[in-house]
Scaffold this active site. Structure first.
Site, PDB file in Angstrom:
ATOM      1  N   HIS A  27       0.850  -1.197   0.000  1.00 16.68           N
ATOM      2  CA  HIS A  27       0.000   0.000   0.000  1.00 16.68           C
ATOM      3  C   HIS A  27       0.882   1.241   0.000  1.00 16.68           C
ATOM      4  O   HIS A  27       1.273   1.747   1.064  1.00 16.68           O
ATOM      5  CB  HIS A  27      -0.936  -0.011   1.214  1.00 16.68           C
ATOM      6  CG  HIS A  27      -1.968   1.076   1.167  1.00 16.68           C
ATOM      7  ND1 HIS A  27      -3.334   0.815   1.210  1.00 16.68           N
ATOM      8  CD2 HIS A  27      -1.865   2.426   1.053  1.00 16.68           C
ATOM      9  CE1 HIS A  27      -4.003   1.956   1.133  1.00 16.68           C
ATOM     10  NE2 HIS A  27      -3.121   2.961   1.047  1.00 16.68           N
ATOM     11  N   HIS A  29       1.390   4.942  -2.442  1.00 14.61           N
ATOM     12  CA  HIS A  29       0.877   5.733  -3.579  1.00 14.61           C
ATOM     13  C   HIS A  29       2.035   6.293  -4.396  1.00 14.61           C
ATOM     14  O   HIS A  29       3.053   6.718  -3.841  1.00 14.61           O
ATOM     15  CB  HIS A  29      -0.018   6.868  -3.071  1.00 14.61           C
ATOM     16  CG  HIS A  29      -1.270   6.372  -2.417  1.00 14.61           C
ATOM     17  ND1 HIS A  29      -2.478   6.322  -3.069  1.00 14.61           N
ATOM     18  CD2 HIS A  29      -1.491   5.875  -1.170  1.00 14.61           C
ATOM     19  CE1 HIS A  29      -3.399   5.829  -2.235  1.00 14.61           C
ATOM     20  NE2 HIS A  29      -2.826   5.552  -1.082  1.00 14.61           N
ATOM     21  N   ARG A  82       3.576  16.790 -15.103  1.00 12.95           N
ATOM     22  CA  ARG A  82       2.928  17.337 -16.301  1.00 12.95           C
ATOM     23  C   ARG A  82       3.297  16.654 -17.598  1.00 12.95           C
ATOM     24  O   ARG A  82       2.625  16.828 -18.602  1.00 12.95           O
ATOM     25  CB  ARG A  82       3.254  18.827 -16.406  1.00 12.95           C
ATOM     26  CG  ARG A  82       2.789  19.559 -15.164  1.00 12.95           C
ATOM     27  CD  ARG A  82       2.865  21.054 -15.283  1.00 12.95           C
ATOM     28  NE  ARG A  82       2.512  21.654 -14.005  1.00 12.95           N
ATOM     29  CZ  ARG A  82       2.562  22.940 -13.751  1.00 12.95           C
ATOM     30  NH1 ARG A  82       2.954  23.791 -14.691  1.00 12.95           N
ATOM     31  NH2 ARG A  82       2.219  23.394 -12.573  1.00 12.95           N
ATOM     32  N   ASP A 149      -6.289   3.289  -9.041  1.00 14.00           N
ATOM     33  CA  ASP A 149      -7.415   3.610  -8.141  1.00 14.00           C
ATOM     34  C   ASP A 149      -8.278   4.752  -8.666  1.00 14.00           C
ATOM     35  O   ASP A 149      -7.807   5.674  -9.336  1.00 14.00           O
ATOM     36  CB  ASP A 149      -6.934   3.891  -6.701  1.00 14.00           C
ATOM     37  CG  ASP A 149      -6.294   5.251  -6.503  1.00 14.00           C
ATOM     38  OD1 ASP A 149      -5.706   5.787  -7.468  1.00 14.00           O
ATOM     39  OD2 ASP A 149      -6.379   5.786  -5.377  1.00 14.00           O
ATOM     40  N   GLY A 183      -8.873   8.517  -1.862  1.00 12.00           N
ATOM     41  CA  GLY A 183      -9.366   9.866  -1.562  1.00 12.00           C
ATOM     42  C   GLY A 183     -10.248   9.882  -0.325  1.00 12.00           C
ATOM     43  O   GLY A 183     -10.331   8.886   0.396  1.00 12.00           O
ATOM     44  N   HIS A 210      -9.632   1.415  -0.594  1.00  9.71           N
ATOM     45  CA  HIS A 210      -9.463   1.999   0.740  1.00  9.71           C
ATOM     46  C   HIS A 210     -10.847   1.943   1.411  1.00  9.71           C
ATOM     47  O   HIS A 210     -11.861   2.194   0.756  1.00  9.71           O
ATOM     48  CB  HIS A 210      -9.101   3.476   0.654  1.00  9.71           C
ATOM     49  CG  HIS A 210      -7.694   3.778   0.246  1.00  9.71           C
ATOM     50  ND1 HIS A 210      -7.178   3.460  -0.967  1.00  9.71           N
ATOM     51  CD2 HIS A 210      -6.695   4.413   0.921  1.00  9.71           C
ATOM     52  CE1 HIS A 210      -5.925   3.886  -1.034  1.00  9.71           C
ATOM     53  NE2 HIS A 210      -5.598   4.467   0.098  1.00  9.71           N
ATOM     54  N   GLU A 213     -10.740   4.232   6.614  1.00  9.05           N
ATOM     55  CA  GLU A 213      -9.588   5.079   6.986  1.00  9.05           C
ATOM     56  C   GLU A 213     -10.094   6.315   7.724  1.00  9.05           C
ATOM     57  O   GLU A 213      -9.559   6.675   8.772  1.00  9.05           O
ATOM     58  CB  GLU A 213      -8.809   5.491   5.723  1.00  9.05           C
ATOM     59  CG  GLU A 213      -7.610   6.402   6.006  1.00  9.05           C
ATOM     60  CD  GLU A 213      -6.925   6.910   4.729  1.00  9.05           C
ATOM     61  OE1 GLU A 213      -7.538   6.840   3.645  1.00  9.05           O
ATOM     62  OE2 GLU A 213      -5.775   7.387   4.831  1.00  9.05           O
ATOM     63  N   ASP A 291       2.116   4.009   2.719  1.00  9.99           N
ATOM     64  CA  ASP A 291       1.103   4.920   2.166  1.00  9.99           C
ATOM     65  C   ASP A 291       1.704   6.045   1.300  1.00  9.99           C
ATOM     66  O   ASP A 291       1.708   5.935   0.087  1.00  9.99           O
ATOM     67  CB  ASP A 291       0.226   5.480   3.292  1.00  9.99           C
ATOM     68  CG  ASP A 291      -1.212   5.738   2.840  1.00  9.99           C
ATOM     69  OD1 ASP A 291      -1.586   5.281   1.746  1.00  9.99           O
ATOM     70  OD2 ASP A 291      -1.959   6.407   3.580  1.00  9.99           O
TER      71      ASP A 291
END
Ligand SMILES: Nc1ncnc2c1ncn2[C@@H]1O[C@H](CCC(=O)c2cccc(C(=O)O)c2)[C@@H](O)[C@H]1O
Ligand SMILES: [Zn+2]
Length: 353
Positions: A27, A29, A82, A149, A183, A210, A213, A291
């Site tokens: 887990h 990101h 970008r 996700d 999110g 998720h 949380e 995380d």
């Protein structure tokens, strides 16, 4: 943000053991793993951004008043990515940081919607992550896999786009193994995402939303019932519901626990109040994860040190924790056996010194 990377209360010896222990990270990101050096480099490239260019100033910038503030800051870093080259650089550098911690295998959560809606070409995006994945495996020996996700708060348009990117045979990257939902949770009910998870699961992806949380145990039940979750991201509030804990234990649904994250986003007040011990006591399979490590002033090694303290683990206990993650991963049986074997060999050598 936590200032010390290594929990000072972990013993010196355990810290050294953890540093060389082969590990799996389930887990973590993508954008949330950008090191201060990469964030400041990207911020300098894009002076219109409010993100500080000075790595020192990032410590303050990465101090969050609550979960909503964390997401705000997170999206300001997303805004720095970008070009496909930014995506490639970020992914490759994240793999380097994982390899440094002896992470042999990682499932990285990526939010492709956030990049495509900001104008990055979808084909170029997929090529950038795949190129970095292959380079990381051959250069660092770290195997990367992806979880795409849905940013739930961005609504069903984001769900549709994420599902399309994850299931279209012409786009879907080779490294993709799972489908998630991230999110804020408040006001973002899990059941509305069922049709998207159904399509992703039908396309062969694993379900890893998720849940629990920042909201209560009902969100975890919803993730299990409607999204057919095979693991739960966080699942912290499951501790409030003994029936849910029994269900997670009986059905061997692992929790991806991220202790320092929960403190940094103020989902849990203090580490000592973290329910990780209750999960273990209830027989739930616990994996420990980082995380968004630089944003939370942590890394996977530190999360193992925190877990060692909270769960009172010695080297054997830490090795079992590392093997939980290997077993709960979406690696094939041969890959799992290889890393579990490495963990056993390393632990036996360490204890026989
Ligand atoms: N601890 C965490 N718990 C939950 N999620 C976490 C955690 N850490 C990181 N994330 C990530 O936060 C993002 C949230 C993005 C989001 O809500 C949003 C909303 C509206 C528009 C857009 C946009 O892109 O335009 C994005 C996701 O990418 C997710 O992967
Ligand atoms: Zn997360």
């Amino acid at each position: 943000m936590t200032q010390h990377l290594v929990d000072p209360r972990a013993s010196r010896d355990l810290t050294a053991f953890i540093a060389e222990l082969p590990k799996a990270e389930l887990h973590v990101h993508h954008v949330g793993s950008a090191s201060p050096r990469i964030v400041s480099e990207l911020a300098a490239r894009h002076p219109d951004s409010k993100v500080p260019t000075d790595p020192e100033a990032l410590v303050d910038y990465f101090t969050f008043t609550d979960f909503a503030h964390f997401i705000d800051v997170y999206l300001s870093v997303v805004d720095l990515i970008r070009t496909p080259e930014d995506v490639r650089l970020l992914t490759y550098e994240v793999a380097r940081d994982l390899a440094r911690q002896q992470v042999r295998y990682a499932e990285l959560t990526i939010t492709p919607f956030s990049s495509t809606r900001r104008g990055i070409d979808e084909r170029a995006f997929m090529d950038a992550i795949e190129d970095a994945r292959k380079a990381a495996e051959s250069e660092f020996g770290t195997v990367l896999r992806w979880c795409f996700d849905i940013p739930g708060e961005a609504g069903l348009e984001a769900a549709e786009e994420t599902t399309r990117l994850a299931t279209d045979d012409r786009l879907r990257p080779e490294g993709l193994v799972s489908f998630g939902l991230g999110g804020p949770e408040v006001g973002v009910e899990r059941p509305q995402f069922k049709p998207y998870f159904d399509r992703a699961i039908a396309a062969g992806l694993h379900s890893v939303p998720h849940a629990g949380e920042t909201t209560g145990p009902q969100t975890v039940w919803d993730a299990l019932t409607h999204l057919r979750a095979e693991r739960i991201g966080h699942g912290t509030s499951s501790a409030q519901d003994p029936k849910l804990l029994a269900h997670l234990a009986e059905h061997r649904i692992p929790l991806e626990v991220c202790p320092t994250s929960n403190i940094a986003t103020r989902a849990v007040r203090t580490l000592d109040e973290h329910p990780i011990k209750e999960f273990v006591r209830a027989g739930v399979i616990v994996t420990v994860n980082s995380d968004d490590p630089p944003m939370f002033g942590t890394d996977l090694d530190n999360e193992y040190a925190v877990a060692a303290r909270l769960l009172e683990l010695d080297e054997r206990g830490l090795a079992e924790l590392a093997k939980n993650a290997v077993e709960a991963s979406f690696l094939d049986a041969a890959g799992k056996a290889r890393i579990a074997g490495e963990i056993d060999t390393y632990t036996a050598q360490w204890l026989g010194r």
